[in-house]
Motif scaffolding. Structure first.
Motif, PDB file in Angstrom:
ATOM      1  N   GLU A   1       0.872  -1.363   0.004  1.00 16.35           N
ATOM      2  CA  GLU A   1      -0.081  -0.044  -0.032  1.00 16.35           C
ATOM      3  C   GLU A   1       0.801   1.434   0.003  1.00 16.35           C
ATOM      4  N   TYR A   2       0.260   2.469  -0.367  1.00 20.93           N
ATOM      5  CA  TYR A   2       1.264   3.479  -0.558  1.00 20.93           C
ATOM      6  C   TYR A   2      -0.013   5.021  -0.039  1.00 20.93           C
ATOM      7  N   ARG A   3       0.611   5.280   0.932  1.00 20.89           N
ATOM      8  CA  ARG A   3      -0.146   6.179   1.530  1.00 20.89           C
ATOM      9  C   ARG A   3      -0.583   7.491   0.476  1.00 20.89           C
ATOM     10  N   VAL A   4       0.492   7.876  -0.112  1.00 21.64           N
ATOM     11  CA  VAL A   4       0.464   8.869  -1.485  1.00 21.64           C
ATOM     12  C   VAL A   4       1.055   7.877  -2.485  1.00 21.64           C
ATOM     13  N   GLY A   5       0.426   7.693  -3.629  1.00 20.57           N
ATOM     14  CA  GLY A   5       1.396   6.935  -4.645  1.00 20.57           C
ATOM     15  C   GLY A   5       0.724   7.393  -5.861  1.00 20.57           C
ATOM     16  N   HIS A   6       1.098   6.541  -6.991  1.00 20.19           N
ATOM     17  CA  HIS A   6       0.893   6.763  -8.414  1.00 20.19           C
ATOM     18  C   HIS A   6       0.666   5.529  -9.216  1.00 20.19           C
ATOM     19  N   VAL A   7      -0.049   5.574 -10.427  1.00 16.37           N
ATOM     20  CA  VAL A   7      -0.017   4.605 -11.394  1.00 16.37           C
ATOM     21  C   VAL A   7      -0.051   5.036 -12.598  1.00 16.37           C
ATOM     22  N   VAL A   8       1.005   4.462 -13.613  1.00 15.29           N
ATOM     23  CA  VAL A   8       0.891   4.816 -15.121  1.00 15.29           C
ATOM     24  C   VAL A   8       0.160   3.598 -15.758  1.00 15.29           C
ATOM     25  N   VAL A   9      -0.598   4.117 -16.395  1.00 18.03           N
ATOM     26  CA  VAL A   9      -1.257   3.268 -17.458  1.00 18.03           C
ATOM     27  C   VAL A   9      -0.844   3.305 -18.876  1.00 18.03           C
ATOM     28  N   ARG A  10      -0.418   2.405 -19.781  1.00 20.71           N
ATOM     29  CA  ARG A  10      -0.027   2.529 -21.205  1.00 20.71           C
ATOM     30  C   ARG A  10      -0.988   1.767 -21.970  1.00 20.71           C
ATOM     31  N   GLY A  11      -1.779   2.118 -22.626  1.00 20.99           N
ATOM     32  CA  GLY A  11      -2.820   1.471 -23.248  1.00 20.99           C
ATOM     33  C   GLY A  11      -3.874   0.708 -22.455  1.00 20.99           C
ATOM     34  N   ASN A  12      -3.946  -0.637 -22.388  1.00 24.18           N
ATOM     35  CA  ASN A  12      -4.690  -1.299 -21.424  1.00 24.18           C
ATOM     36  C   ASN A  12      -4.126  -1.837 -20.337  1.00 24.18           C
ATOM     37  N   ARG A  13      -2.750  -1.612 -20.186  1.00 21.79           N
ATOM     38  CA  ARG A  13      -1.766  -2.280 -19.172  1.00 21.79           C
ATOM     39  C   ARG A  13      -1.231  -1.355 -18.171  1.00 21.79           C
ATOM     40  N   ILE A  14      -1.177  -1.844 -17.091  1.00 21.51           N
ATOM     41  CA  ILE A  14      -0.437  -1.259 -15.816  1.00 21.51           C
ATOM     42  C   ILE A  14       0.796  -1.052 -16.257  1.00 21.51           C
ATOM     43  N   GLU A  15       1.612   0.217 -16.183  1.00 24.25           N
ATOM     44  CA  GLU A  15       3.032   0.117 -16.683  1.00 24.25           C
ATOM     45  C   GLU A  15       3.972   0.268 -15.360  1.00 24.25           C
ATOM     46  N   ALA A  16       3.407   1.050 -14.260  1.00 24.47           N
ATOM     47  CA  ALA A  16       4.056   1.216 -13.330  1.00 24.47           C
ATOM     48  C   ALA A  16       3.191   1.562 -12.014  1.00 24.47           C
ATOM     49  N   VAL A  17       3.596   1.298 -10.675  1.00 23.44           N
ATOM     50  CA  VAL A  17       2.786   1.920  -9.619  1.00 23.44           C
ATOM     51  C   VAL A  17       3.831   2.141  -8.490  1.00 23.44           C
ATOM     52  N   GLY A  18       3.808   2.977  -7.759  1.00 26.03           N
ATOM     53  CA  GLY A  18       4.875   3.431  -6.967  1.00 26.03           C
ATOM     54  C   GLY A  18       4.292   4.183  -5.887  1.00 26.03           C
ATOM     55  N   SER A  19       5.437   4.864  -4.936  1.00 23.08           N
ATOM     56  CA  SER A  19       5.035   5.954  -3.878  1.00 23.08           C
ATOM     57  C   SER A  19       5.156   7.369  -4.394  1.00 23.08           C
ATOM     58  N   GLY A  20       4.757   8.257  -3.984  1.00 27.81           N
ATOM     59  CA  GLY A  20       5.004   9.657  -4.296  1.00 27.81           C
ATOM     60  C   GLY A  20       4.336   9.991  -5.770  1.00 27.81           C
ATOM     61  N   PRO A  21       4.745  11.030  -6.330  1.00 30.17           N
ATOM     62  CA  PRO A  21       4.145  11.457  -7.619  1.00 30.17           C
ATOM     63  C   PRO A  21       4.872  10.659  -8.727  1.00 30.17           C
ATOM     64  N   ALA A  22       4.182  10.560  -9.839  1.00 32.33           N
ATOM     65  CA  ALA A  22       4.524   9.759 -11.043  1.00 32.33           C
ATOM     66  C   ALA A  22       5.729  10.780 -11.869  1.00 32.33           C
ATOM     67  N   PRO A  23       6.482   9.753 -12.348  1.00 27.97           N
ATOM     68  CA  PRO A  23       7.660  10.554 -13.269  1.00 27.97           C
ATOM     69  C   PRO A  23       7.089  11.321 -14.281  1.00 27.97           C
ATOM     70  N   GLU A  24       7.658  12.520 -14.540  1.00 25.03           N
ATOM     71  CA  GLU A  24       7.299  13.108 -15.760  1.00 25.03           C
ATOM     72  C   GLU A  24       6.937  12.402 -16.959  1.00 25.03           C
ATOM     73  N   THR A  25       5.751  12.317 -17.521  1.00 24.69           N
ATOM     74  CA  THR A  25       5.546  11.357 -18.939  1.00 24.69           C
ATOM     75  C   THR A  25       4.932  12.408 -19.812  1.00 24.69           C
ATOM     76  N   ALA A  26       5.717  12.680 -20.727  1.00 22.76           N
ATOM     77  CA  ALA A  26       5.094  13.549 -21.871  1.00 22.76           C
ATOM     78  C   ALA A  26       3.729  13.109 -22.608  1.00 22.76           C
ATOM     79  N   GLY A  27       2.901  13.916 -22.709  1.00 24.48           N
ATOM     80  CA  GLY A  27       1.872  13.655 -23.458  1.00 24.48           C
ATOM     81  C   GLY A  27       0.680  12.599 -22.735  1.00 24.48           C
ATOM     82  N   ALA A  28       0.915  12.587 -21.486  1.00 24.66           N
ATOM     83  CA  ALA A  28       0.028  11.635 -20.523  1.00 24.66           C
ATOM     84  C   ALA A  28      -1.128  12.460 -20.173  1.00 24.66           C
ATOM     85  N   THR A  29      -2.282  11.679 -20.111  1.00 23.18           N
ATOM     86  CA  THR A  29      -3.411  12.473 -19.650  1.00 23.18           C
ATOM     87  C   THR A  29      -3.178  12.045 -17.798  1.00 23.18           C
TER      88      THR A  29
END
Length: 457
Positions: free
Chosen positions: A26-54
């Motif tokens: 579990e992450y008290r404050v975390g993020h998830v990155v989704v590419r297409g229909n797959r989960i690409e990353a999950v982790g603590s804190g803010p997501a890495p800068e990802t150009a063009g992401a919604t």
């Protein structure tokens, strides 16, 4: 609903995250990155800068895997509120004559309404057990499959069946039962027409004779053989009520669990709905064979069927998922209410520490995925898995001050959905379904209900 392009990026951040992975991360404050229909990353804190992401701002929210509904009867959405104070057998005998009038239009409308309600309560994958096929009803299974595609949920309908009518000692009227040969042909055709085994499948078919008191032993036995030949799963009602228990003892000389075991209805490709009235031997058999259970606490209480031995089943290692059951025995059909009620009834039966809030969430997500044989694809938030996600808004007056976000979700009021993703696509955003017109569907539900009841009267 097709999957997003692999170039499509979506980031949810600033939220609490309950991954429901094997380690319970579990992450008290975390993020998830989704590419297409797959989960690409999950982790603590803010997501890495990802150009063009919604990007979706998840502050004040809890992100969980999408909920999995392991038992339903969608056609019942247009017969809610009838026989409200009846036992199961009274309820069935009252409603069977009404259900005998369903057709493609009624099923499509009912399924759209039921699926939309599931989506608004966090469901990303649902089963359906459709077993009423009036002779002039048309393509009923196709109608609900069309509805699921429109709403946008991952769908596991089962081709149900009944061949034991009232004249032969069963409960349903003869007008809604089919012959064994017709059922087997229709079942094989359904698998051939719709079943998709791919990793990111949105549609898989199972076979589902209705119950020990509405089908013959031949249908149960032959359906099991056919399902295993075709490589699909098996589902039925089992051990739901004392009436069913007594029926099996008097008719077959054994309990419902013993009867199903004799006919090949145990194994990792099988799941039973309800499974309330089980003895220790039956629980051991389910555990040994990895037979799954769809636990439906709200419906069980609505019908007064009893409290399932869910703590004993879980301790034995039986795969367990949750289900809302048919809308005529659970008028709200709110999937997020099921883990709460599962916890409350377990504690009522087994004490205050019988089931934790985190185990309740697991039953609603990864547990259901395991019951459906999809735990490698859905049910937890892990890289490589499908992006079926529910973002719950806990920044409300009803949830303010509840320190543990999972306790807020399971024990508090059902929170509004900030977002629901299915296969990487947004189906609900800020409580509003993006794929259908809810008001129009509501009008259609009222029309179809009035027409169906008038036909029966």
């Amino acid at each position: 609903m097709s999957a997003p392009s692999n170039d499509t990026l979506l980031v949810i951040e600033g939220c609490a995250v309950a991954t429901v992975d094997a380690a319970g991360t579990e992450y008290r404050v975390g993020h998830v990155v989704v590419r297409g229909n797959r989960i690409e990353a999950v982790g603590s804190g803010p997501a890495p800068e990802t150009a063009g992401a919604t990007r979706i701002d998840g502050r004040g929210c809890l992100l969980t895997p999408g909920l999995v509904n392991t038992h339903h009867h969608l056609y019942q959405w247009v017969t809610r509120g009838l026989a409200a104070d009846a036992t199961l057998f009274e309820w069935l005998t009252t409603l069977y004559p009404v259900w005998a009038g369903i057709d493609e239009d009624a099923v499509r409308v009912a399924a759209t309404g039921g699926l939309a309600s599931l989506a608004r309560t966090g469901c990303t994958t649902t089963t359906d057990h459709h077993y009423v096929f009036p002779r002039e009803g048309g393509d009923l299974l196709g109608a609900e499959i069309d509805a699921a595609a429109q709403v946008g949920l991952r769908f596991h309908p089962t081709r149900g069946s009944m061949d034991l009518g009232r004249s032969a000692g069963g409960l349903p009227p003869d007008s809604v039962v089919e012959t064994l040969d017709d059922i087997l042909k229709a079942s094989a055709d359904a698998v051939s027409r719709w079943h998709d085994e791919s990793f990111d499948s949105m549609l898989r078919i199972g076979l589902a004779p209705c119950s020990p008191f509405s089908v013959t032993a031949d249908l149960l036995r032959e359906s099991a053989l056919l399902a295993r030949e075709l490589g699909v799963r098996l589902h039925t009602h089992a051990a739901e009520t004392v009436d069913e228990h007594e029926y099996c003892l008097s008719t077959h000389g054994c309990t419902p669990a013993e009867y199903l075991e004799q006919l090949g209805w145990v194994g990792s490709d099988v799941w039973w709905a309800h499974a309330i009235h089980l003895d220790d031997t039956a629980i051991a058999t389910l555990a040994k064979t990895a037979t799954g259970v769809a636990h439906c606490p709200t419906s069980n209480a609505r019908i007064g069927a009893g409290i399932a031995r869910i703590v004993d089943l879980h301790a034995a290692g039986v795969p367990i998922g949750l289900g809302v059951d048919g809308a005529a025995s659970n008028e709200s059909s709110s999937l997020i209410e099921e883990p709460r009620n599962a916890l409350l009834f377990a504690r009522q039966r087994n004490g205050p520490q019988a089931l934790s809030v985190r185990t309740a969430l697991e039953l609603a997500t990864l547990g259901g995925a395991r019951v459906l044989g999809r735990h490698k694809e859905i049910g937890s938030i892990e890289p490589g898995k499908l992006a079926d996600l529910a973002l719950w808004n806990l920044g409300t007056l009803a949830h303010a001050g509840i320190e543990d976000p999972i306790a807020a979700l399971i024990l508090g009021s059902a929170p509004p959905l900030a977002a629901l993703l299915v296969n990487g696509r947004i189906v609900v955003r800020n409580t509003v379904i993006q794929t259908i017109d809810e008001e129009a569907v509501g009008r259609e539900v009222a029309r179809a209900q009035a027409k169906l009841v008038a036909k029966a009267g």
